[in-house]
Design a protein around this motif. Structure first.
Motif, PDB file in Angstrom:
ATOM      1  N   MET A 136       0.843  -1.187   0.000  1.00 43.09           N
ATOM      2  CA  MET A 136       0.000   0.000   0.000  1.00 43.09           C
ATOM      3  C   MET A 136       0.882   1.241   0.000  1.00 43.09           C
ATOM      4  N   LEU A 137       0.567   2.192  -0.877  1.00 39.03           N
ATOM      5  CA  LEU A 137       1.321   3.434  -0.954  1.00 39.03           C
ATOM      6  C   LEU A 137       0.633   4.487  -0.098  1.00 39.03           C
ATOM      7  N   GLU A 138       1.422   5.238   0.672  1.00 35.43           N
ATOM      8  CA  GLU A 138       0.877   6.259   1.549  1.00 35.43           C
ATOM      9  C   GLU A 138       1.668   7.548   1.403  1.00 35.43           C
ATOM     10  N   THR A 139       1.025   8.652   1.705  1.00 36.63           N
ATOM     11  CA  THR A 139       1.742   9.913   1.788  1.00 36.63           C
ATOM     12  C   THR A 139       2.438   9.977   3.151  1.00 36.63           C
ATOM     13  N   THR A 140       3.356  10.918   3.291  1.00 33.89           N
ATOM     14  CA  THR A 140       4.049  11.082   4.564  1.00 33.89           C
ATOM     15  C   THR A 140       3.065  11.390   5.689  1.00 33.89           C
ATOM     16  N   ASN A 141       2.077  12.250   5.418  1.00 32.70           N
ATOM     17  CA  ASN A 141       1.100  12.603   6.443  1.00 32.70           C
ATOM     18  C   ASN A 141       0.236  11.408   6.832  1.00 32.70           C
ATOM     19  N   MET A 142      -0.116  10.560   5.865  1.00 42.67           N
ATOM     20  CA  MET A 142      -0.904   9.367   6.180  1.00 42.67           C
ATOM     21  C   MET A 142      -0.120   8.431   7.090  1.00 42.67           C
ATOM     22  N   ALA A 143       1.181   8.246   6.783  1.00 41.94           N
ATOM     23  CA  ALA A 143       2.021   7.374   7.609  1.00 41.94           C
ATOM     24  C   ALA A 143       2.172   7.946   9.010  1.00 41.94           C
ATOM     25  N   ARG A 144       2.325   9.264   9.100  1.00 45.11           N
ATOM     26  CA  ARG A 144       2.458   9.908  10.408  1.00 45.11           C
ATOM     27  C   ARG A 144       1.182   9.726  11.228  1.00 45.11           C
ATOM     28  N   ASP A 145       0.037   9.923  10.603  1.00 44.71           N
ATOM     29  CA  ASP A 145      -1.232   9.805  11.321  1.00 44.71           C
ATOM     30  C   ASP A 145      -1.483   8.378  11.791  1.00 44.71           C
TER      31      ASP A 145
ATOM     32  N   ILE B 132       8.203   4.111  12.571  1.00 42.27           N
ATOM     33  CA  ILE B 132       8.218   5.149  11.546  1.00 42.27           C
ATOM     34  C   ILE B 132       9.655   5.631  11.386  1.00 42.27           C
ATOM     35  N   VAL B 133      10.034   5.992  10.177  1.00 41.03           N
ATOM     36  CA  VAL B 133      11.400   6.433   9.892  1.00 41.03           C
ATOM     37  C   VAL B 133      11.381   7.894   9.447  1.00 41.03           C
ATOM     38  N   TYR B 134      12.193   8.714  10.126  1.00 46.64           N
ATOM     39  CA  TYR B 134      12.326  10.123   9.751  1.00 46.64           C
ATOM     40  C   TYR B 134      13.800  10.469   9.631  1.00 46.64           C
TER      41      TYR B 134
ATOM     42  N   GLY C 109      16.831  13.373   9.782  1.00 52.57           N
ATOM     43  CA  GLY C 109      17.034  14.582  10.568  1.00 52.57           C
ATOM     44  C   GLY C 109      17.241  14.333  12.042  1.00 52.57           C
ATOM     45  N   GLY C 110      17.447  13.072  12.440  1.00 52.49           N
ATOM     46  CA  GLY C 110      17.701  12.783  13.842  1.00 52.49           C
ATOM     47  C   GLY C 110      16.427  12.717  14.669  1.00 52.49           C
ATOM     48  N   PHE C 111      16.577  12.380  15.937  1.00 53.80           N
ATOM     49  CA  PHE C 111      15.424  12.215  16.814  1.00 53.80           C
ATOM     50  C   PHE C 111      14.700  13.541  17.019  1.00 53.80           C
ATOM     51  N   GLY C 112      15.423  14.642  16.961  1.00 54.14           N
ATOM     52  CA  GLY C 112      14.796  15.944  17.140  1.00 54.14           C
ATOM     53  C   GLY C 112      13.725  16.230  16.105  1.00 54.14           C
ATOM     54  N   ALA C 113      13.913  15.697  14.886  1.00 57.19           N
ATOM     55  CA  ALA C 113      12.937  15.934  13.825  1.00 57.19           C
ATOM     56  C   ALA C 113      11.595  15.291  14.128  1.00 57.19           C
ATOM     57  N   THR C 114      11.585  14.287  14.990  1.00 56.65           N
ATOM     58  CA  THR C 114      10.324  13.617  15.293  1.00 56.65           C
ATOM     59  C   THR C 114       9.407  14.497  16.128  1.00 56.65           C
ATOM     60  N   TYR C 115       9.962  15.461  16.854  1.00 56.24           N
ATOM     61  CA  TYR C 115       9.111  16.344  17.663  1.00 56.24           C
ATOM     62  C   TYR C 115       8.203  17.173  16.768  1.00 56.24           C
ATOM     63  N   GLU C 116       8.780  17.800  15.771  1.00 58.35           N
ATOM     64  CA  GLU C 116       8.017  18.688  14.913  1.00 58.35           C
ATOM     65  C   GLU C 116       6.994  17.933  14.069  1.00 58.35           C
ATOM     66  N   ARG C 117       7.227  16.645  13.832  1.00 57.98           N
ATOM     67  CA  ARG C 117       6.355  15.898  12.930  1.00 57.98           C
ATOM     68  C   ARG C 117       5.399  14.959  13.648  1.00 57.98           C
ATOM     69  N   VAL C 118       5.816  14.463  14.823  1.00 60.12           N
ATOM     70  CA  VAL C 118       4.988  13.497  15.542  1.00 60.12           C
ATOM     71  C   VAL C 118       4.876  13.836  17.031  1.00 60.12           C
TER      72      VAL C 118
END
Length: 241
Positions: free
Chosen positions: A1-10, A20-22, A24-33
């Motif tokens: 199944m193909l998903e957008t980044t926002n769908m995977a985040r949600d 989930i893989v992001y 930019g390091g662990f810090g990037a997960t704050y702004e996104r999740v």
């Protein structure tokens, strides 16, 4: 199944996916999740979620690819034209300057921060800059990759709990001895007509959806690759080199 980044985040936020893989390091997960985690769960993000640390290889040594910290590239379309290309390069020059780098990472000076003795001082270190200036999430890493990791003038624009995890991961990586890189190995594989592939996406999906411990699943995957001739391929390449 193909998903957008926002769908995977949600899906991850709702607990419908295990990992989930992001970049930019662990810090990037704050702004996104992480910033939205407690809207779905009782505990803070840093208590419920763990960063995957370096895993040992078959010899028990921890390794990671050199491009994990040094790979960066930009592309400009050949159709951009000279004028547009010049404008793009002007933006890059500005973002590489101190003024541009501070603006891209923290927004306008005097709002969320001030510069004291050449160093940024955040008014609220536990507030993500992107909460007020969403564009900073991209601009801060467009040309300079996470300046807070190597330049003391740049405090991390995310809460301290995320910074500590990031620092632990960076320190672990610093203890690893980088192996010598020999690009000739690819030429040897072609000359020896070695046809061998690593099915990374399938392996990763198998690990995160499996019921067994990660170490056991990885051991099974390793045995399967060895049955396909992994060690023979390694021996051939090593002997030639």
């Amino acid at each position: 199944m193909l998903e957008t980044t926002n769908m995977a985040r949600d899906r991850f936020l709702r607990g419908e996916s295990a990992a989930i893989v992001y970049s930019g390091g662990f810090g990037a997960t704050y702004e996104r999740v992480g910033e939205y985690w407690e809207s779905f769960h009782e505990n803070p993000f840093t208590e419920d979620v763990r960063a995957l640390k370096l895993m040992p290889d078959v010899h028990g040594e921890k390794t990671y690819p050199v491009w994990g910290y040094a790979w960066s590239e930009s592309y400009i379309s050949a159709r951009a034209g000279e004028e547009k290309r010049d404008k793009i390069l002007q933006i890059y020059d500005y973002l590489l300057s101190d003024e541009g780098a501070f603006l891209a990472a923290y927004g306008p000076e005097g709002d969320l921060y001030e510069v004291v003795d050449g160093r940024v001082k955040l008014q609220n270190p536990d507030m993500a800059v992107s909460a007020k200036y969403p564009s900073c999430a991209l601009l801060s890493i467009l040309v300079r990759w996470d300046s807070s990791l190597y330049d003391d003038r740049f405090p991390a624009p995310v809460p301290e709990a995320y910074v500590r995890v990031n620092q632990e991961l960076v320190e672990e990586a610093r203890q690893v001895k980088l192996p010598e890189y020999e690009p000739e190995c690819y030429d040897i594989m072609k000359e020896e007509q070695i046809d061998f592939s690593i099915h990374l996406n399938d392996d990763f999906l198998r690990i995160i959806t499996g019921d067994e411990p990660v170490e056991e699943i990885w051991a099974e995957i390793r045995k399967e690759y060895e049955a396909e001739g992994l060690q023979e391929m390694i021996d051939i390449v090593n002997d030639r080199m």
